[in-house]
Motif scaffolding. Sequence first.
Motif, PDB file in Angstrom:
ATOM      1  N   ARG A 122       7.210  -3.887  -3.793  1.00 54.66           N
ATOM      2  CA  ARG A 122       6.588  -4.899  -4.647  1.00 54.66           C
ATOM      3  C   ARG A 122       5.587  -4.254  -5.606  1.00 54.66           C
ATOM      4  O   ARG A 122       5.509  -4.610  -6.777  1.00 54.66           O
ATOM      5  N   ARG A 123       4.838  -3.272  -5.118  1.00 57.93           N
ATOM      6  CA  ARG A 123       3.862  -2.598  -5.978  1.00 57.93           C
ATOM      7  C   ARG A 123       4.540  -1.759  -7.052  1.00 57.93           C
ATOM      8  O   ARG A 123       4.080  -1.716  -8.191  1.00 57.93           O
ATOM      9  N   LEU A 179       1.643   0.459   4.549  1.00 59.37           N
ATOM     10  CA  LEU A 179       1.866  -0.895   4.031  1.00 59.37           C
ATOM     11  C   LEU A 179       3.242  -1.445   4.389  1.00 59.37           C
ATOM     12  O   LEU A 179       3.411  -2.646   4.509  1.00 59.37           O
ATOM     13  N   GLU A 203       6.079  -4.049   0.741  1.00 59.31           N
ATOM     14  CA  GLU A 203       4.862  -4.017  -0.076  1.00 59.31           C
ATOM     15  C   GLU A 203       4.903  -2.850  -1.058  1.00 59.31           C
ATOM     16  O   GLU A 203       4.484  -2.992  -2.209  1.00 59.31           O
TER      17      GLU A 203
END
Length: 106
Positions: free
Chosen positions: A78-79, A71, A75
């Motif tokens: 962010r997760r 990813l 990302e």
Amino acid sequence: MRIIRFHPGQQARPKLRPALARLILVLGLGAGLAPYPGLAQSEPPIRSAEDAFCRSEARAQVFSAPDPLNLGLREIGRRIWASCMERTAKSHQGKKQKPHKRRRHR
């Protein structure tokens, strides 16, 4: 093929590798990189104490988190941030404040 022309006195910018550019973005070191305007992206302002805590947690865990889906660091960060925000929202949602018990002095 593009031909890039430089004016007299203008220096050529060396190209950064994409992996190094991502590392600079994730670590937040892009503010001092004036020749690279694409790297100095700002984050939205911090909205709460929980938001600040979750951002620091995401920065700390982004390099050690597994990435089987490839990813990318943004990302993954962010997760991690989103899961932290969800955890903190749930922990504050279940707590009710007790009514203040007034004690009398004797």
